[in-house]
Design an enzyme around this catalytic site. Structure first.
Site, PDB file in Angstrom:
ATOM      1  N   HIS A 101      41.450  53.136  34.150  1.00 42.46           N
ATOM      2  CA  HIS A 101      41.120  51.895  34.871  1.00 42.46           C
ATOM      3  C   HIS A 101      42.387  51.147  35.266  1.00 42.46           C
ATOM      4  O   HIS A 101      43.036  50.511  34.445  1.00 42.46           O
ATOM      5  CB  HIS A 101      40.230  50.996  33.994  1.00 42.46           C
TER       6      HIS A 101
ATOM      7  N   HIS B 254      44.358  49.178  39.004  1.00 42.47           N
ATOM      8  CA  HIS B 254      44.217  48.728  40.405  1.00 42.47           C
ATOM      9  C   HIS B 254      45.558  48.982  41.107  1.00 42.47           C
ATOM     10  O   HIS B 254      46.390  48.084  41.196  1.00 42.47           O
ATOM     11  CB  HIS B 254      43.851  47.246  40.456  1.00 42.47           C
TER      12      HIS B 254
ATOM     13  N   GLN C 262      35.740  43.905  45.422  1.00 41.33           N
ATOM     14  CA  GLN C 262      36.326  42.755  44.693  1.00 41.33           C
ATOM     15  C   GLN C 262      35.559  41.454  44.947  1.00 41.33           C
ATOM     16  O   GLN C 262      35.404  40.638  44.053  1.00 41.33           O
ATOM     17  CB  GLN C 262      37.790  42.587  45.121  1.00 41.33           C
TER      18      GLN C 262
ATOM     19  N   HIS D 156      32.724  47.192  37.356  1.00 39.20           N
ATOM     20  CA  HIS D 156      33.250  46.038  36.626  1.00 39.20           C
ATOM     21  C   HIS D 156      32.018  45.249  36.198  1.00 39.20           C
ATOM     22  O   HIS D 156      31.356  44.643  37.034  1.00 39.20           O
ATOM     23  CB  HIS D 156      34.124  45.173  37.534  1.00 39.20           C
TER      24      HIS D 156
ATOM     25  N   GLU E 232      32.475  41.010  33.221  1.00 36.56           N
ATOM     26  CA  GLU E 232      33.858  40.669  32.839  1.00 36.56           C
ATOM     27  C   GLU E 232      33.980  39.158  32.819  1.00 36.56           C
ATOM     28  O   GLU E 232      34.530  38.530  33.725  1.00 36.56           O
ATOM     29  CB  GLU E 232      34.868  41.281  33.834  1.00 36.56           C
TER      30      GLU E 232
ATOM     31  N   ASP F 185      44.456  48.448  33.414  1.00 37.86           N
ATOM     32  CA  ASP F 185      43.920  47.501  34.402  1.00 37.86           C
ATOM     33  C   ASP F 185      44.987  47.051  35.410  1.00 37.86           C
ATOM     34  O   ASP F 185      44.874  47.320  36.590  1.00 37.86           O
ATOM     35  CB  ASP F 185      43.272  46.294  33.716  1.00 37.86           C
TER      36      ASP F 185
HETATM   37 ZN   LIG Z   1      39.672  46.118  36.861  1.00 39.36          ZN
END
Ligand SMILES: [Zn+2]
Length: 411
Positions: free
Chosen positions: A56, A58, A151, A209, A212, A308
């Site tokens: 995981h 980005h 996102q 996701h 979170e 992440d």
């Molecule tokens: Zn993430």
């Protein structure tokens, strides 16, 4: 090429591993230490494992912290504001350059399998197109899975559903989602049904996701798990973060675990990112803001750790070393009991490979790809205690990275 004097996880003794081109050809027991022949690698009584996995990250956002402004509060919400400013400056080449630089950092630490989320809430899908090129151009270094990650939401963002479908058509491997960020509970639920339909129709994996947030009322995990259970897709589905589970009451969580086990879905926790971003609305006592990692593991479900972010608006640190995340995670999740320490590398190797659905493309076994690492310690416990490293990374039977540890001279 051969690797001699190797230790293997879960097995006693020393081993000789023969590589034939890009495959592992044989693994045999070695009665005693031997000296390595020219061209062979000497594991010197240390562990040989399959490569580390980054499940995981980005990559489209990495290495942007401070551009144009730093996140001074350290909160998720200021991170989103700072990213909006940086996103306006993103170009195709900028995305590719930063992603490749980050991939080099991951490779330096023994990672050869990566799942990256790429923001597709952009009518031009610019970052996705750049990352699809990066996936091809870095095949000699890593296997890269690309998640179509909305996102700014699927239902809450104009044209969100179409952008997700386009991203899959362009070549995304995994369908993502962000139900807790959608404007309403109903939109969160419908976004999950939509993304599960899309994955089922196209054969993509799923990585959402999910919850979170510290909000104990954020309960989209049950929706995702039930969709996975009913469709029989659980092993192909992953819930990332699920940090709200750290705030659920125990009665609800006990009921939820029954469904989670039936669903067979996978979990990813990003402990350094979550301890940094969550708990921000608390005074004291202050929540840790992580999912129930130890409890998920003890219940026999599959969970692994990810980084992440590396140097982005949400998290200013990171150097590609997933062992650093593992050490932090074991502390934060109360997993320093000896039984946990003895198998701690599972959280960045085998469990992660299962999450990424790598199957027989992964593992130190005869007939599998000659992708492996020589570590700096003989077992999991010593790797954590000594803050060990990947010393050598072998990919397709060839050395990809070799590290010379620092030398200390005592007076
Ligand atoms: Zn993430």
């Amino acid at each position: 090429m051969n690797i001699v004097n190797a230790r293997l996880r879960g097995r006693e003794g020393l081993f000789h591993i023969a590589l034939d081109g890009s495959q592992i050809a044989a693994i045999s027991e070695q009665p005693a230490m031997v000296s390595a022949s020219a061209g062979d690698l000497d594991a010197a009584n240390n562990l040989v494992v399959a490569p580390f996995v980054e499940p995981h990250i980005h990559l489209d956002a990495t290495l942007t912290a401070g551009e144009p402004a730093w996140n001074m509060s350290g909160t998720l919400f200021e991170g989103i504001e700072r990213w909006a400013e940086r996103k306006a400056l993103v170009t195709h080449e900028d995305t590719k350059t930063r992603a490749k630089k980050t991939i080099d950092m991951l490779v330096d630490h023994g990672i050869q399998h990566v799942r990256t989320h790429v923001d597709v809430t952009d009518p031009t899908l610019a970052a996705l197109k750049a990352m699809i090129e990066v996936r091809e151009e870095t095949r000699h270094l890593i296997d890269l899975q690309i998640v179509a990650f909305p996102q700014e939401g699927i239902e809450s963002y104009a044209g969100g559903r179409t952008l997700m479908e386009q991203a899959v058509a362009l070549g995304a491997d995994v369908v993502g989602g962000i139900p807790h960020f959608e404007n309403t509970r109903d939109q969160g639920v419908s976004s999950i049904k939509f993304l599960m339909d899309l994955a089922e129709r196209t054969g993509c994996l799923v990585d959402v996701h999910c919850d979170e947030t510290d909000d104990p009322q954020s309960r989209f995990l049950e929706v995702l798990a039930e969709e996975a259970r009913v469709r029989g897709m659980g092993e192909r589905v992953t819930a990332s973060h699920t940090t709200a589970m750290g705030s659920y009451d125990n009665a609800y969580c006990s009921k939820l675990f029954r469904l989670l086990k039936q669903s067979k879905i996978n979990f990813i926790s990003c402990p350094t990112e979550s301890i940094h971003l969550q708990g921000r609305f608390d005074n004291y006592p202050k929540r840790r803001g992580l999912t129930r990692v130890a409890e998920i593991d003890r219940a026999g479900m599959n969970i692994c750790f990810g980084q992440d972010s590396i140097v982005d608006p949400w998290y200013p640190l990171g150097n590609g070393n997933i062992l650093r995340v593992l050490e932090a995670g074991l502390h934060i999740c109360h997993m320093l009991g000896y039984e946990d320490l003895k198998r701690s590398l599972d959280l960045i190797t085998d469990n992660s490979a299962r999450t990424l659905h790598l199957g027989e493309r992964y593992g130190v076994e005869v007939g599998r790809p000659a992708n492996l690492l020589i570590l700096s310690a003989p077992d999991d416990y010593e790797m954590i205690r000594t803050q060990g490293y990947a010393l050598v990374s072998v990919r397709n039977g060839e050395v990809l990275m070799r590290r010379t540890p620092a030398q200390i001279e005592r007076a």
